[in-house]
Write a protein that holds these residues in place. Structure first.
Motif, PDB file in Angstrom:
ATOM      1  N   MET A  66      52.344 -41.010 -22.586  1.00 23.44           N
ATOM      2  CA  MET A  66      51.974 -39.945 -21.685  1.00 23.44           C
ATOM      3  C   MET A  66      52.226 -38.574 -22.339  1.00 23.44           C
ATOM      4  O   MET A  66      51.401 -37.676 -22.211  1.00 23.44           O
ATOM      5  CB  MET A  66      52.755 -40.055 -20.381  1.00 23.44           C
ATOM      6  N   PHE A  67      53.374 -38.433 -22.993  1.00 27.76           N
ATOM      7  CA  PHE A  67      53.672 -37.157 -23.640  1.00 27.76           C
ATOM      8  C   PHE A  67      52.704 -36.877 -24.784  1.00 27.76           C
ATOM      9  O   PHE A  67      52.394 -35.724 -25.072  1.00 27.76           O
ATOM     10  CB  PHE A  67      55.114 -37.129 -24.146  1.00 27.76           C
ATOM     11  N   GLU A  68      52.206 -37.929 -25.392  1.00 25.17           N
ATOM     12  CA  GLU A  68      51.235 -37.768 -26.477  1.00 25.17           C
ATOM     13  C   GLU A  68      49.932 -37.185 -25.935  1.00 25.17           C
ATOM     14  O   GLU A  68      49.316 -36.327 -26.570  1.00 25.17           O
ATOM     15  CB  GLU A  68      50.977 -39.110 -27.172  1.00 25.17           C
ATOM     16  N   ARG A  69      49.512 -37.624 -24.755  1.00 24.01           N
ATOM     17  CA  ARG A  69      48.290 -37.095 -24.144  1.00 24.01           C
ATOM     18  C   ARG A  69      48.448 -35.622 -23.792  1.00 24.01           C
ATOM     19  O   ARG A  69      47.513 -34.840 -23.953  1.00 24.01           O
ATOM     20  CB  ARG A  69      47.945 -37.898 -22.893  1.00 24.01           C
ATOM     21  N   ILE A  70      49.626 -35.247 -23.309  1.00 22.08           N
ATOM     22  CA  ILE A  70      49.883 -33.850 -22.980  1.00 22.08           C
ATOM     23  C   ILE A  70      49.859 -33.011 -24.247  1.00 22.08           C
ATOM     24  O   ILE A  70      49.291 -31.913 -24.270  1.00 22.08           O
ATOM     25  CB  ILE A  70      51.239 -33.710 -22.247  1.00 22.08           C
ATOM     26  N   LYS A  71      50.445 -33.529 -25.306  1.00 21.43           N
ATOM     27  CA  LYS A  71      50.467 -32.825 -26.589  1.00 21.43           C
ATOM     28  C   LYS A  71      49.044 -32.624 -27.118  1.00 21.43           C
ATOM     29  O   LYS A  71      48.686 -31.542 -27.587  1.00 21.43           O
ATOM     30  CB  LYS A  71      51.304 -33.632 -27.588  1.00 21.43           C
ATOM     31  N   VAL A  72      48.210 -33.661 -27.012  1.00 23.54           N
ATOM     32  CA  VAL A  72      46.817 -33.572 -27.453  1.00 23.54           C
ATOM     33  C   VAL A  72      46.060 -32.561 -26.590  1.00 23.54           C
ATOM     34  O   VAL A  72      45.266 -31.772 -27.103  1.00 23.54           O
ATOM     35  CB  VAL A  72      46.134 -34.956 -27.403  1.00 23.54           C
ATOM     36  N   PHE A  73      46.321 -32.574 -25.287  1.00 19.51           N
ATOM     37  CA  PHE A  73      45.662 -31.635 -24.390  1.00 19.51           C
ATOM     38  C   PHE A  73      45.942 -30.197 -24.805  1.00 19.51           C
ATOM     39  O   PHE A  73      45.029 -29.388 -24.933  1.00 19.51           O
ATOM     40  CB  PHE A  73      46.113 -31.875 -22.944  1.00 19.51           C
ATOM     41  N   PHE A  74      47.208 -29.860 -25.005  1.00 19.44           N
ATOM     42  CA  PHE A  74      47.553 -28.496 -25.374  1.00 19.44           C
ATOM     43  C   PHE A  74      47.046 -28.132 -26.759  1.00 19.44           C
ATOM     44  O   PHE A  74      46.691 -26.976 -27.019  1.00 19.44           O
ATOM     45  CB  PHE A  74      49.057 -28.254 -25.252  1.00 19.44           C
ATOM     46  N   SER A  75      46.963 -29.106 -27.638  1.00 22.32           N
ATOM     47  CA  SER A  75      46.385 -28.867 -28.955  1.00 22.32           C
ATOM     48  C   SER A  75      44.902 -28.526 -28.815  1.00 22.32           C
ATOM     49  O   SER A  75      44.403 -27.605 -29.470  1.00 22.32           O
ATOM     50  CB  SER A  75      46.575 -30.104 -29.829  1.00 22.32           C
ATOM     51  N   ASP A  76      44.201 -29.254 -27.963  1.00 17.15           N
ATOM     52  CA  ASP A  76      42.780 -28.983 -27.713  1.00 17.15           C
ATOM     53  C   ASP A  76      42.586 -27.611 -27.057  1.00 17.15           C
ATOM     54  O   ASP A  76      41.638 -26.890 -27.372  1.00 17.15           O
ATOM     55  CB  ASP A  76      42.165 -30.070 -26.832  1.00 17.15           C
ATOM     56  N   VAL A  77      43.486 -27.250 -26.151  1.00 19.51           N
ATOM     57  CA  VAL A  77      43.413 -25.946 -25.498  1.00 19.51           C
ATOM     58  C   VAL A  77      43.558 -24.841 -26.544  1.00 19.51           C
ATOM     59  O   VAL A  77      42.822 -23.853 -26.535  1.00 19.51           O
ATOM     60  CB  VAL A  77      44.496 -25.806 -24.411  1.00 19.51           C
ATOM     61  N   LYS A  78      44.476 -25.016 -27.461  1.00 15.79           N
ATOM     62  CA  LYS A  78      44.697 -24.023 -28.521  1.00 15.79           C
ATOM     63  C   LYS A  78      43.444 -23.848 -29.378  1.00 15.79           C
ATOM     64  O   LYS A  78      43.047 -22.729 -29.706  1.00 15.79           O
ATOM     65  CB  LYS A  78      45.879 -24.448 -29.381  1.00 15.79           C
ATOM     66  N   VAL A  79      42.784 -24.968 -29.718  1.00 22.10           N
ATOM     67  CA  VAL A  79      41.564 -24.910 -30.523  1.00 22.10           C
ATOM     68  C   VAL A  79      40.460 -24.186 -29.755  1.00 22.10           C
ATOM     69  O   VAL A  79      39.752 -23.341 -30.312  1.00 22.10           O
ATOM     70  CB  VAL A  79      41.109 -26.335 -30.923  1.00 22.10           C
ATOM     71  N   GLU A  80      40.296 -24.501 -28.468  1.00 24.37           N
ATOM     72  CA  GLU A  80      39.246 -23.870 -27.661  1.00 24.37           C
ATOM     73  C   GLU A  80      39.508 -22.383 -27.446  1.00 24.37           C
ATOM     74  O   GLU A  80      38.579 -21.587 -27.407  1.00 24.37           O
ATOM     75  CB  GLU A  80      39.100 -24.585 -26.319  1.00 24.37           C
ATOM     76  N   MET A  81      40.769 -21.997 -27.312  1.00 20.35           N
ATOM     77  CA  MET A  81      41.095 -20.584 -27.102  1.00 20.35           C
ATOM     78  C   MET A  81      40.747 -19.746 -28.330  1.00 20.35           C
ATOM     79  O   MET A  81      40.466 -18.554 -28.205  1.00 20.35           O
ATOM     80  CB  MET A  81      42.575 -20.420 -26.754  1.00 20.35           C
ATOM     81  N   LYS A  82      40.754 -20.348 -29.497  1.00 18.19           N
ATOM     82  CA  LYS A  82      40.375 -19.627 -30.711  1.00 18.19           C
ATOM     83  C   LYS A  82      38.868 -19.339 -30.737  1.00 18.19           C
ATOM     84  O   LYS A  82      38.428 -18.439 -31.437  1.00 18.19           O
ATOM     85  CB  LYS A  82      40.777 -20.413 -31.953  1.00 18.19           C
ATOM     86  N   LYS A  83      38.081 -20.082 -29.951  1.00 20.26           N
ATOM     87  CA  LYS A  83      36.637 -19.898 -29.901  1.00 20.26           C
ATOM     88  C   LYS A  83      36.216 -18.810 -28.917  1.00 20.26           C
ATOM     89  O   LYS A  83      35.072 -18.376 -28.918  1.00 20.26           O
ATOM     90  CB  LYS A  83      35.946 -21.205 -29.498  1.00 20.26           C
ATOM     91  N   VAL A  84      37.137 -18.380 -28.077  1.00 14.65           N
ATOM     92  CA  VAL A  84      36.819 -17.410 -27.033  1.00 14.65           C
ATOM     93  C   VAL A  84      36.563 -16.045 -27.662  1.00 14.65           C
ATOM     94  O   VAL A  84      37.313 -15.589 -28.522  1.00 14.65           O
ATOM     95  CB  VAL A  84      37.970 -17.314 -26.007  1.00 14.65           C
ATOM     96  N   VAL A  85      35.491 -15.396 -27.202  1.00 15.94           N
ATOM     97  CA  VAL A  85      35.173 -14.034 -27.639  1.00 15.94           C
ATOM     98  C   VAL A  85      35.353 -13.123 -26.436  1.00 15.94           C
ATOM     99  O   VAL A  85      34.638 -13.242 -25.443  1.00 15.94           O
ATOM    100  CB  VAL A  85      33.721 -13.940 -28.163  1.00 15.94           C
ATOM    101  N   TYR A  86      36.331 -12.239 -26.508  1.00 11.88           N
ATOM    102  CA  TYR A  86      36.615 -11.333 -25.403  1.00 11.88           C
ATOM    103  C   TYR A  86      35.722 -10.098 -25.506  1.00 11.88           C
ATOM    104  O   TYR A  86      35.404  -9.654 -26.606  1.00 11.88           O
ATOM    105  CB  TYR A  86      38.092 -10.938 -25.414  1.00 11.88           C
TER     106      TYR A  86
END
Length: 61
Positions: free
Chosen positions: A1-21
């Motif tokens: 379960m903790f591995e899934r949470i870790k992967v989720f936050f890793s994916d969030v970090k990658v997606e946030m780098k794609k955001v153009v403000y």
């Protein structure tokens, strides 16, 4: 379960780098569009409200 949470936050970090403000000018322009739209719709709904209230007063006489 903790591995899934870790992967989720890793994916969030990658997606946030794609955001153009938006830049300052674009943000100010968009804000004015929202303000003008709200004012126009407010007046429109106010006029409709006054008209409908007068129709109801006439109908209830």
């Amino acid at each position: 379960m903790f591995e899934r949470i870790k992967v989720f936050f890793s994916d969030v970090k990658v997606e946030m780098k794609k955001v153009v403000y938006p830049g300052r000018e674009e943000l100010i322009g968009s804000t004015w569009v929202v303000i003008v739209t709200v004012v126009v719709i407010s007046f429109f709904l106010g006029i409709i409200d006054i008209g409908l209230s007068k129709l109801v007063k006439i109908a209830l006489r």
